[in-house]
Design an enzyme around this catalytic site. Structure first.
Site, PDB file in Angstrom:
ATOM      1  N   ASP A  16      42.278  36.720  52.241  1.00  0.00           N
ATOM      2  CA  ASP A  16      41.267  36.447  51.223  1.00  0.00           C
ATOM      3  C   ASP A  16      40.279  35.430  51.788  1.00  0.00           C
ATOM      4  OD1 ASP A  16      39.806  36.233  48.941  1.00  0.00           O
ATOM      5  OD2 ASP A  16      41.396  35.384  47.703  1.00  0.00           O
ATOM      6  N   ASP A 112      35.497  41.134  51.158  1.00  0.00           N
ATOM      7  CA  ASP A 112      36.053  39.873  51.657  1.00  0.00           C
ATOM      8  C   ASP A 112      37.563  39.765  51.511  1.00  0.00           C
ATOM      9  OD1 ASP A 112      36.093  39.711  48.913  1.00  0.00           O
ATOM     10  OD2 ASP A 112      35.436  37.625  48.820  1.00  0.00           O
ATOM     11  N   GLU A 113      38.253  40.866  51.285  1.00  0.00           N
ATOM     12  CA  GLU A 113      39.709  40.776  51.210  1.00  0.00           C
ATOM     13  C   GLU A 113      40.357  42.104  51.580  1.00  0.00           C
ATOM     14  OE1 GLU A 113      41.721  40.606  47.395  1.00  0.00           O
ATOM     15  OE2 GLU A 113      39.823  41.057  46.379  1.00  0.00           O
TER      16      GLU A 113
END
Length: 417
Positions: A16, A112-113
């Site tokens: 994350d 983003d993860e």
């Protein structure tokens, strides 16, 4: 290909990125480091919503989804920037490429993860050593912080990555659930939103531990099958694999936008509906997809929100068809109260190449020698209409315009190229 679960159990990472958009801007311009920074869609108008913010801004009370004027009221010195999707996409690609150096079993879930199955990647060292090395590599080479959760399944890895930010690494084992996970408020459980939490509290579920111990029949009465699923997760049970191909699955494509002011002006509303239909058509063409249902969302001045949908007889992909059905729904369900936000979504979406593949059988009609084929065609025609046999034309036009929606999945396999 999804690998079978190993006998000794899996080792799953959830990566994350911390304050991703803001962190990318700080990496690009180090003068921004240590300052309250927020990324917003439209800083000049009320509809500007905070997408993400730095930890310095969060310390002042700035939160995601907060309006720009609310954020400035809390933090007058806040620096607000428009999103730069080219920059974020490039950083995301480089980050996922680093993950791919460790294992091919990666499932991106947003820009983003993502999840990693590192069960077979023990040659890099212990899971904790691997996580530390990966975190430092991303920080050193991209100047971007991330948190990593390590656990035997995806749910626990996701929960673990949220426990230490920024630059945290958390190991969450099943035997530790009673000490680490169960005391947490039910609102902090991944998969439990505000409405679900309210329903659970009505049956005296205040913590994740309460959920883990709750009678499954009672949970089903309140939440349906999702009640049992959440109970299993609370007890650390999650058999979902890390699926690298999940990125290609999408069932809906939509666009929504807040009006500059609450309005009952039909001309303003019609203009926005036209823009939304255009956005949806553009995204459909970029994915070379078509859909079978149209849904509209209306948020009124008092923030009350309704969604209404219509199932169609045949797949659609054009702006005209999308707008026609969406406008029908709006006329039927708008109560003439001032409108704050509108959205149009195409559901039951599939790629045209899949539709074509499913329908290729019928291109052999002329060569068919058996009556069964004609019977099948007649049956399907009666059920779905003749348009179901229309062969979709390949749309090779590349749409370079970036989506205004920040979490589109159509670029999440960039790192493979």
């Amino acid at each position: 290909m999804i690998k079978p679960k190993p006998k000794k159990g899996r080792v799953i990472f959830h990566i994350d990125m911390n304050c991703f958009y803001a962190s990318v801007e700080m990496a690009y311009n180090p003068d921004l480091k240590g300052k309250p920074l927020a990324i917003a869609g439209n800083p000049e108008e009320r509809k500007g919503i905070i997408v993400t913010s730095s930890y310095e801004a969060r310390a002042k009370g700035v939160k995601t989804t907060m309006t720009v004027w609310q954020a400035r009221k809390l933090c007058p010195e806040l620096i607000i920037m428009r999103p730069n999707f080219d920059r974020y996409r490039k950083a995301s690609k480089e980050m996922f490429q680093m993950l791919a150096e460790i294992t091919p079993d990666i499932q991106p879930v947003s820009i983003d993860e993502g999840y990693m199955d590192v069960t077979e990647a023990q040659h890099f060292g212990s899971p904790l050593e691997t996580a530390k090395d990966l975190q430092q590599k991303i920080l050193k080479e991209l100047d971007l912080p991330c948190s990593i959760g390590i656990a035997p399944n995806k749910f626990l890895a996701k929960m673990a990555s949220d426990m230490k930010k920024p630059l945290g690494i958390t190991v969450l084992r099943k035997r530790e659930l009673s000490q680490i996970l169960w005391p947490l408020p039910i609102e902090e459980m991944y998969g439990v939103g505000e409405k679900t939490a309210a329903k659970l509290k009505k049956i005296e579920v205040e913590t994740i531990g309460d959920l883990a111990a709750k009678d499954v029949y009672q949970l089903r009465q309140v939440l349906g099958i999702n009640g049992e699923r959440l109970k299993n997760r609370a007890n650390g049970v999650d058999t979902r694999p890390v699926d690298p191909d999940a990125v290609y699955e999408f069932k809906s494509i939509g666009s929504s936008q807040t009006l500059p002011y609450d309005t009952i002006d039909e001309a303003e509303i019609s203009k926005l509906m036209d823009q939304l239909a255009d956005n949806v058509e553009r995204r459909m063409k970029r994915k070379n997809a078509a859909g079978l249902s149209v849904q509209i969302m209306i948020r009124f001045h008092d923030r009350k929100t309704i969604t209404r949908s219509k199932k169609l007889q045949s797949y659609i992909d054009s702006k005209e068809e999308i707008l026609h059905t969406a406008t029908e729904l709006l006329k039927k369900h708008w109560n003439q109260e001032p409108v704050r936000l509108l959205g149009i979504t195409i559901q039951d979406v599939d790629e045209k190449q899949n539709l074509g593949r499913q329908l290729d059988l019928f291109t052999y009609e002329k060569e068919a020698s058996k009556e069964k084929l004609y019977t099948a065609i007649d049956t399907l025609s009666a059920k779905y209409g003749e348009n179901v046999f229309k062969k979709w034309k390949e749309n090779n036009r590349k749409d370079e315009e970036l989506s205004r929606t920040s979490f589109q999945k159509d670029f999440l396999d960039d790192y493979k190229h």
